[in-house]
Design an enzyme around this catalytic site. Structure first.
Site, mmCIF file in Angstrom:
data_model
loop_
_atom_site.group_PDB
_atom_site.id
_atom_site.type_symbol
_atom_site.label_atom_id
_atom_site.label_comp_id
_atom_site.label_asym_id
_atom_site.label_seq_id
_atom_site.Cartn_x
_atom_site.Cartn_y
_atom_site.Cartn_z
ATOM 1 N N LYS A 188 33.028 -14.894 -8.784
ATOM 2 C CA LYS A 188 33.992 -15.766 -9.740
ATOM 3 C C LYS A 188 33.147 -16.794 -10.396
ATOM 4 C CE LYS A 188 37.145 -12.890 -8.152
ATOM 5 N NZ LYS A 188 38.203 -13.218 -7.445
HETATM 6 C C1 LIG Z 1 39.506 -11.811 -6.179
HETATM 7 C C2 LIG Z 1 40.401 -12.023 -6.722
HETATM 8 C C3 LIG Z 1 41.688 -12.266 -5.632
HETATM 9 C C4 LIG Z 1 41.027 -12.676 -4.152
HETATM 10 O O1 LIG Z 1 40.088 -12.988 -3.593
HETATM 11 P P1 LIG Z 1 39.273 -13.910 -2.598
HETATM 12 O O2 LIG Z 1 38.856 -15.108 -2.816
HETATM 13 O O3 LIG Z 1 38.291 -12.525 -2.413
HETATM 14 O O4 LIG Z 1 39.985 -13.684 -1.784
HETATM 15 C C5 LIG Z 1 42.853 -12.380 -6.042
HETATM 16 N N1 LIG Z 1 43.372 -11.681 -7.153
HETATM 17 C C6 LIG Z 1 42.768 -11.717 -8.623
HETATM 18 C C7 LIG Z 1 42.642 -11.252 -9.276
HETATM 19 C C8 LIG Z 1 40.868 -11.757 -7.930
HETATM 20 O O5 LIG Z 1 40.341 -11.454 -8.838
#
Ligand SMILES: *Cc1c(COP(=O)(O)O)cnc(C)c1O
Length: 386
Positions: A188
């Site tokens: 991210k």
């Molecule tokens: C990555 C992601 C999540 C979950 O994130 P984590 O921190 O890995 O639990 C939820 N929603 C979207 C759209 C994502 O891309």
């Protein structure tokens, strides 16, 4: 392999984590509240609750808004499964609203139509979870207006979108929503290893999420349901979880925050360079809504299959074989076997299925070099000819 996304860790980031390791608190020390304040201040939200993942943040957000058995939650089919699973954790049901053909975000027109039908059949959603796909903000004003008309709550799944802006304002300010959720997974925009955060301007919701992230326990006398036995006393007043973020993670996050704008700017430079390099290829490049400044977590192209002799799957496989770690964000959630088991069928969201048949995520992360980018485009050009 050139990955589709990856973290960017500096010496300062490493130092920040090491300092915590040498300090008194590895968890529940000063770093978590400092990180929460930094993100809340940056986004212009009043409260921030750090947790161990965005998945946990989505779960707590649903619980804080009272989602439970008998309730309905709607989200986009083109998202990570966590955006929908959070409602199922609470015993609620989930449904999906088809996407906009240009932004690939939940379509406000489809939402309006579906709400009108749901009102007639008496099954309006309690919460709608729009997802800022690829970091591009949804039509938040449109969704907010519908939430006022039909009385549902809004959780922004902004896992892709920290650093993004909607109508010139930071994503995370919760001007159009009850709660906004960020993810700090390594692919991210900024990372804490694993981690997430829920932002809100509602103090009650913030306190509920704080309590639920740590077993449902409170030490605030005002929240207690009976008088304290003594100074050691704490009360469990909800059934909560251990969803806490560590201080090691928060210190890394705090350090990463200082480079957030640089990261997003680098992603924009790469996107405009892709735009030029891909101009003559039979692909649709990401369309940016004039109201939005995307955080550009992902760079999704769509193949113009009518102009290509290869199939989507063949182009994808050839790119992987050429060492390009392309990916597909996302398989429509309701097409997953678990969701099929809940009764969802093919054809539920036609626009999402058309997207799924053509989309490919090209590598996009701050450390991607121009040379690697050229390599990606060269490989794509070859892959579509075969
Ligand atoms: C990555 C992601 C999540 C979950 O994130 P984590 O921190 O890995 O639990 C939820 N929603 C979207 C759209 C994502 O891309």
């Amino acid at each position: 392999m050139i990955p589709y996304g990856r973290q960017d860790i500096s010496e300062a980031d490493i130092q920040a984590a090491v300092e915590v390791l040498r300090s008194d608190f590895l968890t529940q020390g000063p770093a978590v509240p400092a990180f929460e304040k930094a993100v809340a201040d940056y986004c212009g939200a009043q409260h921030a609750v750090a947790v161990n993942s965005a998945t946990s943040a989505l779960h707590l957000a649903c619980l804080a808004l009272g989602v439970g058995p008998g309730d309905m939650v709607w989200t986009s089919p083109i998202t990570f499964v966590a955006s929908a699973n959070c409602a199922l954790y609470c015993g609620a049901r989930v449904d999906f609203v088809d996407i906009d053909p240009r932004t690939y975000n939940l379509s406000v027109e489809c939402l309006a139509e579906k709400l009108a039908l749901a009102e007639k059949s008496g099954c309006l959603p309690k919460v709608v979870i729009p997802v800022h796909l690829c970091g591009q903000p949804c039509d938040l004003a449109g969704i907010h207006a519908l939430s006022q008309k039909y009385g549902f709550k809004v959780i922004e799944d902004a896992s892709h979108a920290i650093g993004g802006k909607y109508k010139g304002e930071q994503i995370g300010n919760c001007c159009y929503s009850d709660i906004t959720v960020f993810s700090f997974h390594p692919v991210k925009i900024i990372t804490t290893g694993e981690g997430g955060m829920a932002l809100t301007n509602n103090e009650k919701l913030a306190r509920r999420m704080q309590r639920l992230r740590s077993h449902g326990i409170t030490r605030e006398t005002a929240d207690m349901t009976q008088a304290p036995d003594g100074p050691w006393y704490y009360q469990q007043i909800d059934l909560g979880y251990n969803y806490r973020m560590t201080d090691i993670q928060a210190a890394l996050g705090m350090s990463q925050m200082q480079r957030l704008e640089e990261f997003v700017a680098k992603r924009h430079a790469l996107a405009s360079r892709y735009e030029g390099l891909l101009a003559d290829l039979p692909v649709i490049t990401p369309w940016q809504h004039p109201d939005s400044y995307s955080a550009l977590h992902l760079y999704v192209i769509r193949l113009k299959l009518a102009e290509i002799s290869k199939t989507h799957c063949e182009v994808f496989a050839a790119l992987r074989a050429a060492g390009i770690g392309v990916n597909l964000h996302y398989i429509p959630v309701y097409a997953q076997p678990y969701y099929k088991g809940l009764g969802f069928q093919a054809g539920h969201c036609p626009e999402a299925e058309r997207y799924y048949a053509e989309a490919i995520s090209l590598p996009m992360y701050p450390g991607l070099t121009e040379g690697q980018q050229d390599q990606v485009v060269l490989a794509l050009n070859k892959a579509r000819r075969g």
